[in-house]
Design a protein around this motif. Structure first.
Motif, PDB file in Angstrom:
ATOM      1  N   LYS A  34      12.147 -11.502 -19.525  1.00  0.00           N
ATOM      2  CA  LYS A  34      12.841 -10.712 -18.511  1.00  0.00           C
ATOM      3  C   LYS A  34      13.924  -9.846 -19.140  1.00  0.00           C
ATOM      4  N   TRP A  35      13.989  -8.593 -18.718  1.00  0.00           N
ATOM      5  CA  TRP A  35      15.021  -7.685 -19.205  1.00  0.00           C
ATOM      6  C   TRP A  35      16.416  -8.169 -18.815  1.00  0.00           C
ATOM      7  N   SER A  36      16.545  -8.809 -17.657  1.00  0.00           N
ATOM      8  CA  SER A  36      17.854  -9.277 -17.205  1.00  0.00           C
ATOM      9  C   SER A  36      18.466 -10.266 -18.192  1.00  0.00           C
ATOM     10  N   PHE A  37      17.622 -11.019 -18.895  1.00  0.00           N
ATOM     11  CA  PHE A  37      18.104 -11.973 -19.895  1.00  0.00           C
ATOM     12  C   PHE A  37      18.747 -11.239 -21.063  1.00  0.00           C
ATOM     13  N   TYR A  38      18.094 -10.221 -21.557  1.00  0.00           N
ATOM     14  CA  TYR A  38      18.621  -9.470 -22.700  1.00  0.00           C
ATOM     15  C   TYR A  38      19.802  -8.592 -22.280  1.00  0.00           C
ATOM     16  N   ARG A  39      19.774  -8.118 -21.055  1.00  0.00           N
ATOM     17  CA  ARG A  39      20.909  -7.356 -20.543  1.00  0.00           C
ATOM     18  C   ARG A  39      22.161  -8.240 -20.489  1.00  0.00           C
ATOM     19  N   ALA A  40      21.977  -9.494 -20.095  1.00  0.00           N
ATOM     20  CA  ALA A  40      23.098 -10.433 -20.039  1.00  0.00           C
ATOM     21  C   ALA A  40      23.654 -10.711 -21.433  1.00  0.00           C
ATOM     22  N   ILE A  41      22.772 -10.831 -22.419  1.00  0.00           N
ATOM     23  CA  ILE A  41      23.210 -11.065 -23.800  1.00  0.00           C
ATOM     24  C   ILE A  41      24.020  -9.872 -24.309  1.00  0.00           C
ATOM     25  N   ILE A  42      23.539  -8.659 -24.020  1.00  0.00           N
ATOM     26  CA  ILE A  42      24.266  -7.454 -24.425  1.00  0.00           C
ATOM     27  C   ILE A  42      25.636  -7.418 -23.752  1.00  0.00           C
ATOM     28  N   ALA A  43      25.690  -7.797 -22.476  1.00  0.00           N
ATOM     29  CA  ALA A  43      26.959  -7.809 -21.741  1.00  0.00           C
ATOM     30  C   ALA A  43      27.946  -8.786 -22.372  1.00  0.00           C
ATOM     31  N   GLU A  44      27.461  -9.948 -22.790  1.00  0.00           N
ATOM     32  CA  GLU A  44      28.341 -10.926 -23.441  1.00  0.00           C
ATOM     33  C   GLU A  44      28.848 -10.397 -24.779  1.00  0.00           C
ATOM     34  N   PHE A  45      27.981  -9.725 -25.520  1.00  0.00           N
ATOM     35  CA  PHE A  45      28.370  -9.165 -26.815  1.00  0.00           C
ATOM     36  C   PHE A  45      29.464  -8.110 -26.639  1.00  0.00           C
ATOM     37  N   ILE A  46      29.243  -7.155 -25.749  1.00  0.00           N
ATOM     38  CA  ILE A  46      30.202  -6.067 -25.544  1.00  0.00           C
ATOM     39  C   ILE A  46      31.514  -6.602 -24.981  1.00  0.00           C
ATOM     40  N   ALA A  47      31.433  -7.529 -24.030  1.00  0.00           N
ATOM     41  CA  ALA A  47      32.651  -8.072 -23.425  1.00  0.00           C
ATOM     42  C   ALA A  47      33.504  -8.796 -24.461  1.00  0.00           C
ATOM     43  N   THR A  48      32.873  -9.590 -25.325  1.00  0.00           N
ATOM     44  CA  THR A  48      33.643 -10.314 -26.336  1.00  0.00           C
ATOM     45  C   THR A  48      34.200  -9.360 -27.380  1.00  0.00           C
ATOM     46  N   LEU A  49      33.434  -8.317 -27.714  1.00  0.00           N
ATOM     47  CA  LEU A  49      33.932  -7.294 -28.642  1.00  0.00           C
ATOM     48  C   LEU A  49      35.202  -6.642 -28.083  1.00  0.00           C
ATOM     49  N   LEU A  50      35.165  -6.233 -26.828  1.00  0.00           N
ATOM     50  CA  LEU A  50      36.326  -5.595 -26.218  1.00  0.00           C
ATOM     51  C   LEU A  50      37.494  -6.566 -26.100  1.00  0.00           C
ATOM     52  N   ILE A 101      26.358  -9.859 -14.092  1.00  0.00           N
ATOM     53  CA  ILE A 101      25.299  -9.575 -15.061  1.00  0.00           C
ATOM     54  C   ILE A 101      24.968 -10.798 -15.904  1.00  0.00           C
ATOM     55  N   SER A 102      26.009 -11.396 -16.479  1.00  0.00           N
ATOM     56  CA  SER A 102      25.784 -12.534 -17.375  1.00  0.00           C
ATOM     57  C   SER A 102      26.495 -13.804 -16.920  1.00  0.00           C
ATOM     58  N   GLY A 103      27.315 -13.689 -15.893  1.00  0.00           N
ATOM     59  CA  GLY A 103      28.141 -14.817 -15.490  1.00  0.00           C
ATOM     60  C   GLY A 103      29.546 -14.702 -16.040  1.00  0.00           C
ATOM     61  N   GLY A 104      29.749 -13.774 -16.985  1.00  0.00           N
ATOM     62  CA  GLY A 104      31.086 -13.536 -17.517  1.00  0.00           C
ATOM     63  C   GLY A 104      31.657 -14.716 -18.285  1.00  0.00           C
ATOM     64  N   HIS A 105      30.889 -15.251 -19.226  1.00  0.00           N
ATOM     65  CA  HIS A 105      31.370 -16.400 -20.008  1.00  0.00           C
ATOM     66  C   HIS A 105      32.401 -15.967 -21.047  1.00  0.00           C
ATOM     67  N   ILE A 106      31.992 -15.096 -21.987  1.00  0.00           N
ATOM     68  CA  ILE A 106      32.869 -14.517 -23.013  1.00  0.00           C
ATOM     69  C   ILE A 106      33.514 -15.599 -23.877  1.00  0.00           C
ATOM     70  N   ASN A 107      32.917 -16.770 -23.935  1.00  0.00           N
ATOM     71  CA  ASN A 107      33.535 -17.901 -24.624  1.00  0.00           C
ATOM     72  C   ASN A 107      32.479 -18.992 -24.815  1.00  0.00           C
ATOM     73  N   PRO A 108      32.169 -19.383 -26.053  1.00  0.00           N
ATOM     74  CA  PRO A 108      31.172 -20.438 -26.269  1.00  0.00           C
ATOM     75  C   PRO A 108      31.530 -21.764 -25.607  1.00  0.00           C
ATOM     76  N   ALA A 109      32.826 -22.054 -25.470  1.00  0.00           N
ATOM     77  CA  ALA A 109      33.229 -23.304 -24.823  1.00  0.00           C
ATOM     78  C   ALA A 109      32.872 -23.284 -23.338  1.00  0.00           C
ATOM     79  N   VAL A 110      33.063 -22.145 -22.684  1.00  0.00           N
ATOM     80  CA  VAL A 110      32.675 -22.009 -21.279  1.00  0.00           C
ATOM     81  C   VAL A 110      31.158 -22.149 -21.151  1.00  0.00           C
ATOM     82  N   THR A 111      30.432 -21.482 -22.026  1.00  0.00           N
ATOM     83  CA  THR A 111      28.971 -21.577 -22.008  1.00  0.00           C
ATOM     84  C   THR A 111      28.520 -23.011 -22.228  1.00  0.00           C
TER      85      THR A 111
END
Length: 287
Positions: A34-50, A101-111
Motif C-alpha cells: 500500500k502506498w499509504s504505508f510508504y507515505r507514512a514512512i516518508i512523513a516520519e522521516f521528514i517530521a523527525t528531520l525538521l 498520515i503516520s500517527g505522528g510518532h516522531i520518536n522510536p520510544a513512542v513507536t
C-alpha cells in the motif's frame, strides 16, 4: 446486533459508547503493498528531520549567545525555558501535521510503546524507527552543514550525562521522562476518552507537546533530555565525540523501558485489558 461490553464495578456490564480499533497484526505483509504505508514512512522521516533541525539550532544558538568567551551575554539567549519550548512546540506542530498520515510518532520510544499495545504492526514499527533515525541524522547534518564551526564548538546538541550525576540518575531521568511522554500519548489518543469527553474538544498534539516541554524543563540539567532515541542517535552520529557515544546506551535503554511501562500501565491498569478479556470470557461461558 451484539453490543460491545465493558466490565464495570461489582461485576456489572455496561454498553460501550466507543469502539476500540482491532489489535494490529504482528506481521502484516499486505501493508507493504500500500502506498499509504510508504507515505507514512516518508512523513516520519521528514517530521523527525525538521524536529532535529529546529531544536538543535535552538540549542546551539542559545549556547553561542551566552558564550562569554566569544562576546556573548550570560543572561542572553532563550534560556532553558526557550529550549524546552522549542522541543515541545515542534512536537505539537509536527504531530498535528502528521497525525493523520503516520500517527505522528516522531520518536522510536513512542513507536515501541504503541507496538507493545498492538497499535502498530512489527513491520510498521521497525520501518518507522529506521525512518526516524535517518531523519534525525539528516536533520543534524543540515545544522552542521549550515553552521559547522558553531556546531562543533557548542556540542552539536548531543545528549550527554551532565557532570555530577550518576549513570543511575541519568537512566532514571530518561525512564520517567519517557513514561510521562508515552503515557500522555496513550491518554490523548484513547478512543474511550474521546467518546466520554466528546463535549470537551481536545487537540491531541497539544498535551503531547506540553508533556515534552515539561520533561525538558526537568531533565535538561541532567541528560540534556533525550526521551527520543532517534534524537540522541542523530546528534551523536553527526557530532561524533566519545562522550556522546559512551552515554548513548542511556538514551535507548531508558526511553524503551519508560515506554514499555507506560504501555503496560495504560493498557492493563487504566484500561484493564486483562480483566475485560477475563470478564468477556466468563460472560460467554455462561451463555
Amino acid at each position: 446486533m451484539a453490543k460491545d461490553i465493558e466490565v464495570g464495578g461489582q461485576g456489572e456490564f455496561h454498553a460501550k459508547d466507543y469502539h476500540d480499533p482491532p489489535p494490529a497484526p504482528l506481521i502484516d505483509a499486505e501493508e507493504l503493498t500500500k502506498w499509504s504505508f510508504y507515505r507514512a514512512i516518508i512523513a516520519e522521516f521528514i517530521a523527525t528531520l525538521l524536529f532535529l533541525y529546529i531544536t538543535v539550532l535552538t540549542v546551539i544558538g542559545y549556547k553561542s549567545q551566552t558564550d562569554a568567551n566569544h562576546g556573548g551575554d550570560g543572561c542572553g539567549g532563550v534560556g532553558i525555558l526557550g529550549i524546552a519550548w522549542a522541543f515541545g512546540g515542534m512536537i505539537f506542530v509536527l504531530v498535528y501535521c502528521t497525525a493523520g498520515i503516520s500517527g505522528g510518532h516522531i520518536n522510536p520510544a513512542v513507536t515501541f510503546g504503541l507496538f507493545l499495545a498492538r497499535k502498530v504492526s512489527l513491520v510498521r514499527a521497525v520501518m518507522y524507527m529506521v525512518a526516524q533515525c535517518l531523519g534525525a541524522i539528516c536533520g543534524c547534518g543540515l545544522v552542521k552543514a549550515f553552521q559547522k564551526s558553531y556546531y562543533t564548538r557548542y556540542g552539536g546538541g548531543a545528549n550527554e550525562l551532565a557532570d555530577g550525576y550518576s549513570t543511575g540518575t541519568g537512566l532514571g531521568a530518561e525512564i520517567i521522562g519517557t513514561f510521562v511522554l508515552v503515557y500522555t500519548v496513550f491518554s490523548a489518543t484513547d478512543p474511550k476518552r474521546n467518546a466520554r469527553d466528546s463535549h470537551v474538544p481536545v487537540l491531541a498534539p497539544l498535551p503531547i507537546g506540553f508533556a515534552v516541554f515539561m520533561v525538558h524543563l526537568a531533565t535538561i540539567p541532567v541528560t540534556g533530555t533525550g526521551i527520543n532515541p532517534a534524537r540522541s542517535l542523530g546528534a551523536a552520529v553527526i557530532y561524533n565525540k566519545d562522550k556522546a557515544w559512551d552515554d548513548q546506551w542511556i538514551f535507548w535503554v531508558g526511553p524503551f523501558i519508560g515506554a514499555a511501562i507506560a504501555a503496560f500501565y495504560h493498557q492493563f491498569i487504566l484500561r484493564a485489558s486483562a480483566s475485560k478479556a477475563l470478564g468477556s470470557f466468563k460472560s460467554s461461558s455462561n451463555i
